[in-house]
Design an enzyme around this catalytic site. Structure first.
Site, PDB file in Angstrom:
ATOM      1  N   ASP A 108       7.295  -1.772 -82.045  1.00  0.00           N
ATOM      2  CA  ASP A 108       8.373  -2.186 -82.140  1.00  0.00           C
ATOM      3  C   ASP A 108       8.843  -1.884 -83.683  1.00  0.00           C
ATOM      4  O   ASP A 108       7.760  -1.489 -85.108  1.00  0.00           O
ATOM      5  CB  ASP A 108       8.138  -3.683 -82.754  1.00  0.00           C
ATOM      6  CG  ASP A 108       8.920  -4.668 -83.275  1.00  0.00           C
ATOM      7  OD1 ASP A 108      10.460  -3.983 -83.561  1.00  0.00           O
ATOM      8  OD2 ASP A 108       8.730  -5.523 -84.037  1.00  0.00           O
ATOM      9  N   ASP A 295      16.640  -1.105 -83.855  1.00  0.00           N
ATOM     10  CA  ASP A 295      15.054  -1.887 -83.874  1.00  0.00           C
ATOM     11  C   ASP A 295      14.541  -2.173 -82.022  1.00  0.00           C
ATOM     12  O   ASP A 295      15.345  -2.474 -81.281  1.00  0.00           O
ATOM     13  CB  ASP A 295      15.534  -3.170 -83.792  1.00  0.00           C
ATOM     14  CG  ASP A 295      14.588  -4.222 -83.822  1.00  0.00           C
ATOM     15  OD1 ASP A 295      13.309  -3.236 -83.566  1.00  0.00           O
ATOM     16  OD2 ASP A 295      14.263  -5.606 -84.760  1.00  0.00           O
TER      17      ASP A 295
END
Length: 514
Positions: A108, A295
């Site tokens: 992430d 992201d």
């Protein structure tokens, strides 16, 4: 005896081979982590809706949250707090400890901590459905014990820090701090297809100021270049989910040249973004510039409610009707239009008609205190109330229509249609799966280059066969200045465009994915 020894050696060889299949290091000095792709299903949607109800009190009118890590220093608007991870589709495996204990994690770029469930997690049901770290079984474990917690928009984890070796592909990061989660009370983590999160963001947003795994890879000299890159395979029929490459860029993963933009604010991989276009027509919202974050921890593409509503209208998405929006348009629509035609400052219009107060740069909701940055006393990150937000959206929508020389009647009709297209509390909007071919391209401008997304790329399919649903990949999220207006570019965008995270030169690059 000899036969038994051979059997043991063969078993050890096979175990080593199986662990290394998901990753490889080649003569080019790159370290590849094979990614798995999980399909979205109705269980994800159900959990997301349950979480929506659970977290509704936090949302107010603008889906803005703050994370409070009890050892963290950052008190700025925190995108980690927006995450629910229910839509995440790409996962990989890591090992923690000696010998390595295997965990499936989301890599992430929108957070910075590594956490996995702990064997000491006794009272949270989700822990019983996932792999748990057992410190007693690792010869390289070191006790830390400091408590830590991370609050997400739809869920939270808490536990304590420990230290151990972390195996990522063929790389072994020594003495890595990570969080052993002892409490996972959220429905999100109960049905999640992953065990934990490995954050690839900057240390500035790391809870407890823990050094991220990626920093230690670079510091310990494990990678040739301080660069990592994502190739996400969007072909639904392929078993291969994609690759995360540490140490550089694989030329087979992209076409043409990358467009690079500098990181403008460390913490997230944040950069400046230009206009958003629908079918080649500008929306006008980011004419003065917007910020964006790359992201990998979400499949969606999040942006300001005003623009998302315009996109939903253009693609025929259906959301929840906002009565507040329609009320504002009915009572103040013509006044707003008259003020725009008289060339009044758009930023001041909503304060002029009494729905917002003006703080010098933008409107702030009446009667609602600004959120105070505890560290420096900054009050600029104010929270809108519903009326103020609806007014500001109406201003943006009317501006776009006035540029096209539409009549007053048509503009009011258009704005009311957009009110109908406002996203639901979870930002989720359905589209007709049979109409994808007729939907317009949505384009983002980055580094002066226009990056197109077709309907096949920005619509997510949930489920299979007759029960399948199609969901708009755009969700609403309003972050005020100075952090916003902000876009979060998840896998919807990163799947179409190969993404390079260049830590050495503090920049992010995008090129058409191969």
């Amino acid at each position: 005896m000899e036969a038994k020894l051979k059997a043991v050696l063969v078993s050890l060889f096979l175990s080593s081979l199986l662990f290394s299949l998901a990753s490889s290091a080649t003569t080019d000095g790159l370290f590849r982590i094979g990614l798995k792709k999980m399909k979205l299903d109705q269980n994800d949607q159900l959990a997301a809706r349950l979480e929506s109800k659970e977290g509704e009190s936090l949302r107010a009118s603008i889906r803005k949250y703050f994370r409070r890590g009890n050892l963290g220093d950052s008190q700025d608007t925190d995108i980690v707090g927006l995450k629910n991870y229910m839509d995440a589709q790409y996962f990989g495996e890591i090992g923690i400890g000696t010998p390595p204990q295997t965990f499936t994690v989301i890599f992430d770029t929108g957070s910075s901590n590594l956490w996995v469930p702990s064997s000491k997690c006794y009272f949270s049901v989700p822990c019983y459905f996932h792999s748990k770290y057992k410190s007693s079984q690792s010869s390289t474990y070191r006790k830390n014990g400091k408590s830590a917690d991370i609050h997400y928009g739809t869920g939270a984890i808490s536990g304590f820090f420990s230290e151990d070796n972390v195996k990522v592909g063929d790389l072994v990061v020594k003495n890595q701090d990570f969080i052993e989660a002892t409490r996972e009370p959220s429905v999100t983590f109960l049905v999640a297809k992953f065990d934990g999160i490995l954050g690839l963001g900057f240390q500035e947003i790391s809870v407890g100021n823990a050094v991220p795994v990626w920093y230690n890879m670079v510091k310990q000299g494990l990678v040739k270049e301080p660069v990592f890159s994502f190739w996400l395979n969007r072909k639904t029929d392929d078993d291969e989910g994609g690759e995360l490459v540490f140490g550089g860029v694989d030329p087979d993963h992209f076409k043409g040249e990358h467009t690079y933009v500098p990181v403008t604010q460390k913490g997230y991989w944040q950069f400046d973004m230009g206009e958003v276009l629908i079918d080649g027509e500008t929306t006008g919202y980011c004419a003065g510039g917007c910020a964006a974050i790359a992201d990998s921890g979400t499949s969606l593409l999040a942006g300001p409610t005003a623009v998302v509503a315009m996109i939903n209208h253009a693609i025929g998405a259906t959301g929840v009707v906002s009565q507040e929006c329609k009320t504002v348009v009915a009572q103040y629509g013509e006044t707003i239009m008259d003020l725009l035609l008289s060339e009044a400052s758009p930023q001041k219009i909503c304060s002029q008609i009494g729905l917002c107060t003006f703080d010098g740069t933008r409107g702030v909701g009446m009667g609602i205190e600004s959120v105070v940055d505890e560290k420096n006393g900054d009050k600029s990150s104010g929270v809108h109330d519903a009326g103020c937000s609806a007014c500001e959206m109406a201003v943006v929508w009317m501006q776009s229509q006035l540029r096209q020389n539409q009549t007053k009647e048509r503009i009011l009709e258009y704005v009311n249609e957009l009110c109908d297209r406002l996203p639901s509390p979870m930002g989720e909007s359905a589209v007709d799966c049979l109409q994808l071919s007729s939907m317009p391209n949505v384009s983002l401008t980055i580094g002066g280059k226009v990056f197109d997304l077709s309907a096949n790329e920005y619509v997510l399919k949930v489920g299979e066969g007759a029960a399948a649903q199609c969901i708009s990949g755009f969700i609403a999220m309003d972050v005020p200045p100075p952090r916003g207006p902000l876009w979060i570019l998840g896998d919807v965008f990163m799947g179409r465009y190969h993404t390079v995270f260049d830590y050495g030169n503090m920049r992010v690059g995008f090129a058409e994915a191969a």
